[in-house]
Scaffold this motif. Structure first.
Motif, PDB file in Angstrom:
ATOM      1  N   PRO A  93       6.709  -1.907   3.692  1.00 15.96           N
ATOM      2  CA  PRO A  93       5.824  -3.059   3.523  1.00 15.96           C
ATOM      3  C   PRO A  93       4.644  -2.764   2.598  1.00 15.96           C
ATOM      4  CG  PRO A  93       6.442  -2.822   5.830  1.00 15.96           C
ATOM      5  CD  PRO A  93       6.958  -1.608   5.122  1.00 15.96           C
ATOM      6  N   PHE A  94       4.091  -1.547   2.692  1.00 17.71           N
ATOM      7  CA  PHE A  94       2.907  -1.252   1.888  1.00 17.71           C
ATOM      8  C   PHE A  94       3.238  -1.186   0.397  1.00 17.71           C
ATOM      9  CE2 PHE A  94      -0.390   1.582   0.079  1.00 17.71           C
ATOM     10  CZ  PHE A  94      -1.497   0.795   0.382  1.00 17.71           C
ATOM     11  N   SER A  95       4.459  -0.810   0.052  1.00 23.36           N
ATOM     12  CA  SER A  95       4.829  -0.783  -1.364  1.00 23.36           C
ATOM     13  C   SER A  95       4.758  -2.189  -1.957  1.00 23.36           C
ATOM     14  CB  SER A  95       6.228  -0.196  -1.554  1.00 23.36           C
ATOM     15  OG  SER A  95       7.221  -1.020  -0.953  1.00 23.36           O
ATOM     16  N   TRP A  96       5.157  -3.182  -1.157  1.00 22.01           N
ATOM     17  CA  TRP A  96       5.006  -4.572  -1.587  1.00 22.01           C
ATOM     18  C   TRP A  96       3.530  -4.948  -1.684  1.00 22.01           C
ATOM     19  CZ3 TRP A  96       8.086  -8.155  -3.614  1.00 22.01           C
ATOM     20  CH2 TRP A  96       9.463  -8.019  -3.491  1.00 22.01           C
ATOM     21  N   MET A  97       2.771  -4.636  -0.645  1.00 23.68           N
ATOM     22  CA  MET A  97       1.357  -5.021  -0.610  1.00 23.68           C
ATOM     23  C   MET A  97       0.569  -4.386  -1.742  1.00 23.68           C
ATOM     24  SD  MET A  97       0.938  -4.563   3.487  1.00 23.68           S
ATOM     25  CE  MET A  97       2.021  -5.434   4.620  1.00 23.68           C
ATOM     26  N   LEU A  98       0.866  -3.121  -2.019  1.00 21.12           N
ATOM     27  CA  LEU A  98       0.144  -2.417  -3.077  1.00 21.12           C
ATOM     28  C   LEU A  98       0.346  -3.109  -4.422  1.00 21.12           C
ATOM     29  CD1 LEU A  98      -1.550   0.055  -3.877  1.00 21.12           C
ATOM     30  CD2 LEU A  98       0.587   1.305  -4.217  1.00 21.12           C
ATOM     31  N   ARG A  99       1.591  -3.417  -4.738  1.00 20.68           N
ATOM     32  CA  ARG A  99       1.866  -4.074  -6.021  1.00 20.68           C
ATOM     33  C   ARG A  99       1.274  -5.473  -6.079  1.00 20.68           C
ATOM     34  NH1 ARG A  99       7.116  -1.802  -5.040  1.00 20.68           N
ATOM     35  NH2 ARG A  99       7.871  -3.851  -4.399  1.00 20.68           N
ATOM     36  N   LEU A 100       1.465  -6.230  -5.011  1.00 21.48           N
ATOM     37  CA  LEU A 100       1.072  -7.633  -5.022  1.00 21.48           C
ATOM     38  C   LEU A 100      -0.444  -7.799  -4.974  1.00 21.48           C
ATOM     39  CD1 LEU A 100       3.802  -8.913  -2.543  1.00 21.48           C
ATOM     40  CD2 LEU A 100       3.732  -9.349  -5.001  1.00 21.48           C
ATOM     41  N   GLN A 101      -1.083  -7.179  -3.992  1.00 19.82           N
ATOM     42  CA  GLN A 101      -2.513  -7.405  -3.787  1.00 19.82           C
ATOM     43  C   GLN A 101      -3.348  -6.745  -4.888  1.00 19.82           C
ATOM     44  OE1 GLN A 101      -3.571  -7.416   0.327  1.00 19.82           O
ATOM     45  NE2 GLN A 101      -5.673  -6.793  -0.049  1.00 19.82           N
ATOM     46  N   LEU A 102      -2.955  -5.558  -5.319  1.00 20.87           N
ATOM     47  CA  LEU A 102      -3.698  -4.902  -6.390  1.00 20.87           C
ATOM     48  C   LEU A 102      -3.577  -5.681  -7.700  1.00 20.87           C
ATOM     49  CD1 LEU A 102      -5.379  -2.505  -7.331  1.00 20.87           C
ATOM     50  CD2 LEU A 102      -3.240  -1.251  -7.760  1.00 20.87           C
ATOM     51  N   THR A 103      -2.377  -6.169  -8.001  1.00 19.95           N
ATOM     52  CA  THR A 103      -2.201  -6.974  -9.216  1.00 19.95           C
ATOM     53  C   THR A 103      -3.027  -8.250  -9.156  1.00 19.95           C
ATOM     54  OG1 THR A 103       0.058  -6.108  -9.450  1.00 19.95           O
ATOM     55  CG2 THR A 103      -0.506  -8.071 -10.717  1.00 19.95           C
ATOM     56  N   ALA A 104      -3.060  -8.900  -7.978  1.00 18.87           N
ATOM     57  CA  ALA A 104      -3.855 -10.118  -7.829  1.00 18.87           C
ATOM     58  C   ALA A 104      -5.338  -9.837  -8.070  1.00 18.87           C
ATOM     59  CB  ALA A 104      -3.644 -10.713  -6.436  1.00 18.87           C
ATOM     60  N   ALA A 105      -5.832  -8.718  -7.543  1.00 17.10           N
ATOM     61  CA  ALA A 105      -7.236  -8.359  -7.749  1.00 17.10           C
ATOM     62  C   ALA A 105      -7.520  -8.112  -9.223  1.00 17.10           C
ATOM     63  CB  ALA A 105      -7.584  -7.114  -6.929  1.00 17.10           C
ATOM     64  N   LEU A 106      -6.621  -7.422  -9.913  1.00 18.74           N
ATOM     65  CA  LEU A 106      -6.813  -7.145 -11.338  1.00 18.74           C
ATOM     66  C   LEU A 106      -6.777  -8.434 -12.163  1.00 18.74           C
ATOM     67  CD1 LEU A 106      -4.646  -3.911 -11.717  1.00 18.74           C
ATOM     68  CD2 LEU A 106      -7.148  -4.087 -11.603  1.00 18.74           C
ATOM     69  N   LEU A 107      -5.907  -9.367 -11.788  1.00 18.27           N
ATOM     70  CA  LEU A 107      -5.850 -10.639 -12.515  1.00 18.27           C
ATOM     71  C   LEU A 107      -7.102 -11.473 -12.282  1.00 18.27           C
ATOM     72  CD1 LEU A 107      -2.106 -11.734 -12.125  1.00 18.27           C
ATOM     73  CD2 LEU A 107      -3.242 -10.686 -14.091  1.00 18.27           C
ATOM     74  N   LEU A 108      -7.699 -11.369 -11.093  1.00 22.45           N
ATOM     75  CA  LEU A 108      -8.981 -12.037 -10.867  1.00 22.45           C
ATOM     76  C   LEU A 108     -10.059 -11.473 -11.782  1.00 22.45           C
ATOM     77  CD1 LEU A 108      -9.163 -12.445  -6.972  1.00 22.45           C
ATOM     78  CD2 LEU A 108      -8.999 -14.268  -8.677  1.00 22.45           C
ATOM     79  N   ILE A 109     -10.023 -10.165 -11.988  1.00 31.47           N
ATOM     80  CA  ILE A 109     -10.982  -9.534 -12.904  1.00 31.47           C
ATOM     81  C   ILE A 109     -10.736 -10.017 -14.335  1.00 31.47           C
ATOM     82  CG2 ILE A 109     -11.724  -7.332 -13.893  1.00 31.47           C
ATOM     83  CD1 ILE A 109     -11.122  -6.058 -11.158  1.00 31.47           C
TER      84      ILE A 109
END
Length: 418
Positions: A86-102
């Motif tokens: 599950p964390f492999s999904w969360m890492l990719r998804l949530q980190l990418t979302a944070a970077l796109l917000l930036i």
């Protein structure tokens, strides 16, 4: 299929799974942050910058991934069956979302031309796609890891966490812009996403592959089994009709409350204050729904909360029109949000009870998507009735429809102990 009764074992029930509930809270908070930003704050920023109402209205379409996520939910479930953590999904998804917000903050929330707006819209829909996909993983974990007795509490966490995330990503960002530039304020939800991701990563369970015992209808990860097996469960047609109709009163009536207040002479600021206060009441209602589910079991709680939702929508008749006292409006609004929070939590908990273990994310997502689409259609119907007959006729019609659906459900389960 009527979701199985959850009988509370009052004397021998183990304590709530605190660590798992904390994990779910962090995940649902994270998913609410971008949603609040796009639903509450971004329309204000764009309008203040002179962006047309057409573009602002299109923001609703950018949330489509949340409705369509059922189509790729089986792919997510299948990857978890085959050892992806599950964390492999969360890492990719949530980190990418944070970077796109930036990136969105760097480009500017309110680009000055159509091409800039198109880029901003593309970033928004991509972030929604990422977080909607993470929601599939999160809901699947909730179904797999939370025992039936505690699903009311788990869905209290879901509803409350997501709403708090929306308030932080929307209302708080708007407040912060009184002191900082909007682009700087946008960094706040991005940093929170990263902080919550760090917190989630500290839970060992999400870093390990899921232990999925073989079940007869699993299909060994076959995508055909994801949808067809779900629909073929006994009694599923009746249950999905309940999923469609259970929130009909809220879907038809709640969307017209703010236009009704506006027509009654309330200012935007007054409506905003009313929305904030009643939303907080909805959080209490979510806790109430979890308590009812745990105390009396799913069937009784679903019936009681559904009746309360229908009656409180009908009660808006007392607050319709410019002559209504402010105290009456607030009393009805608070009661309606309490009932809405409670009924949502109980419905979601019952939806978990029909999910197959290996396709948990898919089964729950399919039900949520059906419910959201139905709510949108009922909302359109509510607007038509309000145009033709007025707000009072709408609220009475919506409430009666809600009572009718609950009555059908009660009649169906009356032959068994509820």
């Amino acid at each position: 299929m009527i979701p199985a009764k959850v009988t509370p074992p009052y004397t021998h029930q183990a304590g709530p799974p605190t660590a798992t509930l904390t994990l779910l809270l962090a995940l649902y908070l994270a998913q609410g942050l971008p949603s609040g930003l796009f639903a509450h704050a971004l329309p204000v920023f764009w309008r203040e910058a002179g962006v047309s109402l057409t573009w602002i209205g299109a923001l609703k379409l950018l949330a489509l991934p949340w409705v369509l996520k059922a189509f790729w939910a089986p792919l997510v479930d299948r990857s978890l069956m085959h050892g992806q953590t599950p964390f492999s999904w969360m890492l990719r998804l949530q980190l990418t979302a944070a970077l796109l917000l930036i990136v969105l903050a760097w480009l500017g929330l309110v680009p000055g031309n159509a091409s800039g707006l198109a880029v901003a819209a593309l970033l928004v829909i991509t972030i929604n796609l990422l977080m909607a996909t993470q929601d599939i993983v999160t809901d699947g974990l909730a179904v797999r890891w939370i025992a039936p007795h505690w699903r009311g509490l788990a869905n209290t966490i879901q509803v409350a966490g997501y709403k708090v995330g929306m308030l932080v990503g929307g209302s708080l960002v708007l407040i912060v812009t009184g002191y900082l530039e909007p682009e700087i304020a946008l960094l706040f939800p991005a940093l929170l996403l990263m902080a919550l991701l760090f917190l989630v990563g500290r839970f060992r369970g999400v870093r390990k592959p899921l232990s999925l015992d073989a079940v007869p209808d699993s299909g060994n990860g076959n995508l055909r089994a994801a949808f067809i097996g779900f629909w073929r469960q006994p009694g599923m047609s009746f249950w999905l009709l309940m999923v469609i109709g259970y929130k009909v009163a809220d879907a038809m009536g709640s969307g017209m409350i703010r236009p009704m207040l506006s027509d009654a002479g309330w200012s935007s600021q007054d409506i905003g204050t009313f929305t904030l206060i009643t939303t907080l009441a909805g959080l209490i209602g979510a806790a109430l729904g979890g308590w009812l589910y745990t105390l009396m079991g799913g069937h009784r709680a679903l019936i009681l909360a559904g009746i309360a939702q229908a009656l409180t929508i009908m009660a808006w008749v007392l607050a319709a029109g410019p002559a209504a006292e402010i105290s009456t409006v607030y009393a009805v609004g608070l009661a309606e949000q309490l009932a809405d929070g409670a009924s949502t939590v109980v419905l979601f908990a019952m939806m978990m009870n029909v999910c197959r273990r290996q396709w948990a994310g898919t089964d729950f997502t399919v039900q949520v998507s059906i419910q959201v689409v139905a709510a949108g259609l009922f909302g359109v119907l509510g607007g038509v009735i309000a145009d033709l007959g007025g707000y009072s006729v709408l609220m009475i019609t919506a409430g009666m429809a809600g009572l009718g659906v609950v009555g059908v459900y009660a009649h169906r389960v009356i032959g068994r102990s509820i």
